[in-house]
Design an enzyme around this catalytic site. Structure first.
Site, mmCIF file in Angstrom:
data_model
loop_
_atom_site.group_PDB
_atom_site.id
_atom_site.type_symbol
_atom_site.label_atom_id
_atom_site.label_comp_id
_atom_site.label_asym_id
_atom_site.label_seq_id
_atom_site.Cartn_x
_atom_site.Cartn_y
_atom_site.Cartn_z
ATOM 1 N N LYS A 81 -17.272 -7.596 7.648
ATOM 2 C CA LYS A 81 -16.284 -7.566 8.738
ATOM 3 C C LYS A 81 -15.534 -6.248 8.601
ATOM 4 O O LYS A 81 -14.667 -6.097 7.748
ATOM 5 C CB LYS A 81 -15.328 -8.756 8.595
ATOM 6 C CG LYS A 81 -14.683 -9.249 9.869
ATOM 7 C CD LYS A 81 -13.745 -8.260 10.551
ATOM 8 C CE LYS A 81 -12.459 -8.027 9.791
ATOM 9 N NZ LYS A 81 -11.664 -6.901 10.332
ATOM 10 N N GLU A 132 3.402 2.809 -0.532
ATOM 11 C CA GLU A 132 2.258 3.606 -0.086
ATOM 12 C C GLU A 132 2.487 4.001 1.377
ATOM 13 O O GLU A 132 2.613 3.138 2.245
ATOM 14 C CB GLU A 132 0.976 2.782 -0.212
ATOM 15 C CG GLU A 132 -0.252 3.587 0.146
ATOM 16 C CD GLU A 132 -1.529 2.758 0.122
ATOM 17 O OE1 GLU A 132 -1.553 1.683 0.741
ATOM 18 O OE2 GLU A 132 -2.506 3.197 -0.498
ATOM 19 N N CYS A 161 -6.800 6.111 -0.622
ATOM 20 C CA CYS A 161 -6.054 5.234 -1.529
ATOM 21 C C CYS A 161 -5.734 5.908 -2.855
ATOM 22 O O CYS A 161 -4.731 5.593 -3.480
ATOM 23 C CB CYS A 161 -6.851 3.961 -1.761
ATOM 24 S SG CYS A 161 -8.535 4.305 -2.297
ATOM 25 N N GLY A 164 -4.347 -7.862 0.776
ATOM 26 C CA GLY A 164 -5.016 -8.342 -0.437
ATOM 27 C C GLY A 164 -4.355 -9.609 -0.980
ATOM 28 O O GLY A 164 -5.041 -10.538 -1.420
ATOM 29 N N GLY A 179 -8.570 -2.822 1.146
ATOM 30 C CA GLY A 179 -7.534 -2.689 2.164
ATOM 31 C C GLY A 179 -6.174 -2.622 1.502
ATOM 32 O O GLY A 179 -6.058 -2.268 0.320
ATOM 33 N N SER A 180 -5.157 -2.966 2.253
ATOM 34 C CA SER A 180 -3.794 -2.818 1.741
ATOM 35 C C SER A 180 -3.459 -3.929 0.751
ATOM 36 O O SER A 180 -4.057 -5.011 0.774
ATOM 37 C CB SER A 180 -2.812 -2.850 2.904
ATOM 38 O OG SER A 180 -2.876 -4.120 3.525
ATOM 39 N N THR A 181 -2.491 -3.664 -0.075
ATOM 40 C CA THR A 181 -2.067 -4.667 -1.054
ATOM 41 C C THR A 181 -1.496 -5.891 -0.341
ATOM 42 O O THR A 181 -1.725 -7.027 -0.766
ATOM 43 C CB THR A 181 -1.060 -4.034 -2.036
ATOM 44 O OG1 THR A 181 -1.783 -3.056 -2.803
ATOM 45 C CG2 THR A 181 -0.453 -5.049 -2.977
ATOM 46 N N GLU A 240 -9.909 -4.187 -3.894
ATOM 47 C CA GLU A 240 -9.602 -2.753 -4.054
ATOM 48 C C GLU A 240 -8.449 -2.459 -3.106
ATOM 49 O O GLU A 240 -8.634 -2.485 -1.884
ATOM 50 C CB GLU A 240 -10.798 -1.884 -3.647
ATOM 51 C CG GLU A 240 -12.013 -1.985 -4.532
ATOM 52 C CD GLU A 240 -11.874 -1.242 -5.847
ATOM 53 O OE1 GLU A 240 -10.782 -0.721 -6.133
ATOM 54 O OE2 GLU A 240 -12.853 -1.213 -6.595
HETATM 55 P P1 NAD Z 1 -5.560 -3.629 6.008
HETATM 56 O O1 NAD Z 1 -5.276 -4.389 4.752
HETATM 57 O O2 NAD Z 1 -4.613 -3.705 7.121
HETATM 58 O O3 NAD Z 1 -6.978 -4.065 6.615
HETATM 59 C C1 NAD Z 1 -8.164 -4.015 5.839
HETATM 60 C C2 NAD Z 1 -9.175 -4.977 6.462
HETATM 61 O O4 NAD Z 1 -8.688 -6.308 6.335
HETATM 62 C C3 NAD Z 1 -9.450 -4.768 7.947
HETATM 63 O O5 NAD Z 1 -10.820 -4.990 8.177
HETATM 64 C C4 NAD Z 1 -8.614 -5.857 8.599
HETATM 65 O O6 NAD Z 1 -9.093 -6.253 9.872
HETATM 66 C C5 NAD Z 1 -8.766 -6.978 7.592
HETATM 67 N N1 NAD Z 1 -7.702 -7.992 7.630
HETATM 68 C C6 NAD Z 1 -6.455 -7.887 8.122
HETATM 69 N N2 NAD Z 1 -5.772 -9.041 7.920
HETATM 70 C C7 NAD Z 1 -6.613 -9.890 7.290
HETATM 71 C C8 NAD Z 1 -6.492 -11.220 6.789
HETATM 72 N N3 NAD Z 1 -5.369 -11.915 6.925
HETATM 73 N N4 NAD Z 1 -7.560 -11.768 6.160
HETATM 74 C C9 NAD Z 1 -8.706 -11.073 6.007
HETATM 75 N N5 NAD Z 1 -8.885 -9.804 6.455
HETATM 76 C C10 NAD Z 1 -7.844 -9.216 7.087
HETATM 77 O O7 NAD Z 1 -5.790 -2.135 5.516
HETATM 78 P P2 NAD Z 1 -6.026 -0.857 6.430
HETATM 79 O O8 NAD Z 1 -4.743 -0.466 7.041
HETATM 80 O O9 NAD Z 1 -7.229 -1.087 7.285
HETATM 81 O O10 NAD Z 1 -6.453 0.235 5.319
HETATM 82 C C11 NAD Z 1 -5.552 0.973 4.569
HETATM 83 C C12 NAD Z 1 -5.351 0.365 3.201
HETATM 84 O O11 NAD Z 1 -6.594 0.278 2.500
HETATM 85 C C13 NAD Z 1 -4.445 1.203 2.317
HETATM 86 O O12 NAD Z 1 -3.518 0.371 1.686
HETATM 87 C C14 NAD Z 1 -5.403 1.803 1.287
HETATM 88 O O13 NAD Z 1 -4.796 2.147 0.062
HETATM 89 C C15 NAD Z 1 -6.407 0.733 1.141
HETATM 90 N N6 NAD Z 1 -7.661 1.262 0.594
HETATM 91 C C16 NAD Z 1 -7.976 0.987 -0.708
HETATM 92 C C17 NAD Z 1 -9.129 1.519 -1.266
HETATM 93 C C18 NAD Z 1 -9.494 1.226 -2.698
HETATM 94 O O14 NAD Z 1 -10.663 1.401 -3.035
HETATM 95 N N7 NAD Z 1 -8.566 0.823 -3.557
HETATM 96 C C19 NAD Z 1 -9.976 2.316 -0.497
HETATM 97 C C20 NAD Z 1 -9.628 2.578 0.821
HETATM 98 C C21 NAD Z 1 -8.456 2.039 1.359
#
Ligand code: NAD
Length: 491
Positions: A185, A391, A294, A244, A239-241, A261
């Site tokens: 997804k 962040e 990130c 997460g 994605g974001s903490t 991650e």
């Molecule tokens: P986000 O957490 O908003 O979204 C990430 C994904 O999760 C998207 O596909 C989103 O549609 C999905 N999502 C949103 N709500 C959800 C839920 N309740 N349940 C399941 N899935 C859900 O993050 P973003 O804004 O897309 O990306 C930026 C973030 O990603 C930053 O915090 C960045 O640090 C992090 N990131 C981490 C790494 C790593 O390897 N540590 C790498 C790249 C990005």
């Protein structure tokens, strides 16, 4: 380098077929550099997700995929060849839908990630899935033991938009190599970096139906439904903490294996013997890809006794940093991904000013179209202030003065995150001693780059749990089974 015209796949990939969403819905894909609508994508719903999960479950349980590493290696090689054949289309997609600077597509966005697939093909074929443990005796009876590693099962993979091809390929590569099946997804901001992989899989590989499914959606709750579904054995989330945390909660219902991650707030420590004129211009790389990485070092810790000379070097570096059209190879910084992210970053800049940090360069948005934010340099930043703790995910660098190595280590470690970092010194042993004390999953000494497909990557604390890449990343996707047999092994 001229980009090829976009001819992206915009359908979902479910059970081996490219399909429209069941409800017939579509959502817009916006070019963040121009604000133009590039096109639309099939808008997957929970009904599409349900079919995809059922297909992945069936493929795992019934197709033989899980038990045929040589076939998996072959399919991954085919996928690798398919991605190579579509490389220029993928480059156009990621530049146009993610605003990725074309100059960064070699290393980060396209060529590097494609190369990674050959590592995963090798890993699938060469890994020792079974090994013997030394014989033991139990109540006087000899026992032989086999340690067997088996794929976890159906993996729900969820990815963000910042380096979408890298992250989609990474999720798919690990899971398929290990013998899992996948429902991916992707982020709604960068759907084609995922859906196009569906077309490549369908045209270039023998992947059995259901082994790989790609469900793009504008609805984050489709991601949540993927996490909650009891047919999914493991969630691999980047994605974001904040999200997460939610993923961890939703996965708790059936004690799902949750791999995370997450975000970072990495510190670069410049020790007081470092060659400032060589090291400090590198701080402007905080703005690479709009700071949407990130592991970027966004806090620069500079010795107070060399503070004024440091600030002048930093000011010049940020003033000279080029940003703008991501299709211009001279720019290493394009736009933020969306209006929402642009506003969020500008909000943090306002907060930084309000909390007393000194804005030395940038801080605004340019007048032209696109979701750009100026390269921004804050100095005199309080290490406990919001911009030093949260962040921002934008082109914003926080410079923090410190007194002595002990204080630098304390400030660097004073974070909920623990993803990455850097140390610079004229004395490598001294830099290494400091690096050993920083609580992060990766760290660079004197500019050396740790990022590679065989280097485990991930975070301490709230930057995640588990490691991606390398042997450890592969094994995150394997269960461990111990088998006991009677009698000693014949010699
Ligand atoms: P986000 O957490 O908003 O979204 C990430 C994904 O999760 C998207 O596909 C989103 O549609 C999905 N999502 C949103 N709500 C959800 C839920 N309740 N349940 C399941 N899935 C859900 O993050 P973003 O804004 O897309 O990306 C930026 C973030 O990603 C930053 O915090 C960045 O640090 C992090 N990131 C981490 C790494 C790593 O390897 N540590 C790498 C790249 C990005």
């Amino acid at each position: 380098m001229a980009l090829v015209d976009l001819v992206p796949e915009t359908r979902l990939f479910i059970d081996g077929r490219l399909v429209e969403a069941k409800g017939g819905g579509r959502f817009e894909n916006i070019n963040p550099a121009t604000e133009e609508v590039l096109g639309t994508t099939a808008d997957g719903t929970t009904a599409d997700l349900d079919t995809a999960i059922a297909a992945a479950r069936r493929a795992f349980d019934e197709s033989g995929w899980a038990n045929d590493p040589a076939f998996r290696a072959r399919c991954l090689r085919q996928l690798h060849a398919g991605l190579l054949a579509e490389k220029e289309q993928l480059r156009s997609i990621v530049v146009r839908e993610a605003g990725a600077p074309v100059a960064l597509t070699g290393f980060m966005h396209v060529d590097g990630p494609i190369d990674m697939l050959s590592y995963w093909a090798d890993k699938a074929g060469n890994y020792a899935y079974e090994r013997a443990l030394p014989d033991v005796s139990f109540l006087g009876q000899p026992v032989r033991r086999i340690l067997r590693r088996e794929p976890v099962g159906v993996v729900g993979a969820i990815t963000p938009w910042n380096v979408p091809i890298l992250l989609n390929v990474t999720k798919i590569g690990h899971a398929l190599a290990a013998g899992c099946t996948v429902v991916l997804k992707p982020a709604p901001d960068t759907p084609w970096s995922a859906t196009h992989l569906g077309r490549i899989a369908s045209e270039h590989t023998e992947l059995p139906p259901g082994v790989l499914n790609i469900v793009a959606s504008s609805d984050a709750l489709v991601g949540e439904a993927l996490v909650r579904d009891p047919r999914v054995d493991m969630v691999s989330f980047t994605g974001s903490t904040a999200t997460g945390r939610r993923v961890m909660e939703c996965g708790a219902g059936n004690i799902k294996k949750v791999f995370l991650e997450l975000g970072g707030k990495s510190a670069a420590i410049v020790l007081d013997d470092a060659d400032l004129t060589t090291v400090l211009p590198g701080a402007a790389a905080t703005c690479l890809h709009g700071g949407q990485g990130c592991a970027i070092t966004t806090r620069w810790l500079v010795p107070r006794r060399r503070y004024s000379e440091s600030i002048e070097i930093l000011r010049a570096a940020f003033q000279g940093w080029r940003y703008g059209d991501p299709e211009d190879p001279a720019n290493l910084q394009g736009p933020q991904i969306s209006r929402r992210q642009q506003e969020r970053v500008l909000g943090y800049i306002e907060r930084g000013r309000a909390e007393g940090a000194r804005l030395l360069v940038g801080g605004g948005r340019p007048a032209h179209r696109g979701f750009f934010v100026e390269p921004t340099l804050f100095v005199d930043v309080d290490p406990r202030s919001t911009i030093a703790q949260e962040e921002i995910f934008g082109p914003v660098c926080c410079v923090i003065p410190y007194d002595g190595d002990e204080q630098a280590v304390r400030i660097a470690n004073d974070s909920i995150y623990g993803l990455s970092g850097a140390v610079y010194s004229a004395d490598e042993a001294r830099a290494l001693a400091v690096a050993r004390r920083i609580r992060t999953g990766t760290i660079s000494v004197n500019g050396a780059q740790w990022f590679h497909v065989d280097t485990p990557f991930g975070g301490y604390r709230q930057s995640g749990s588990g490691r991606e890449n390398g042997e450890q990343g592969f094994e995150e996707h394997l269960e461990t089974k111990a088998i006991a047999l009677p009698g000693a092994a014949s010699t």
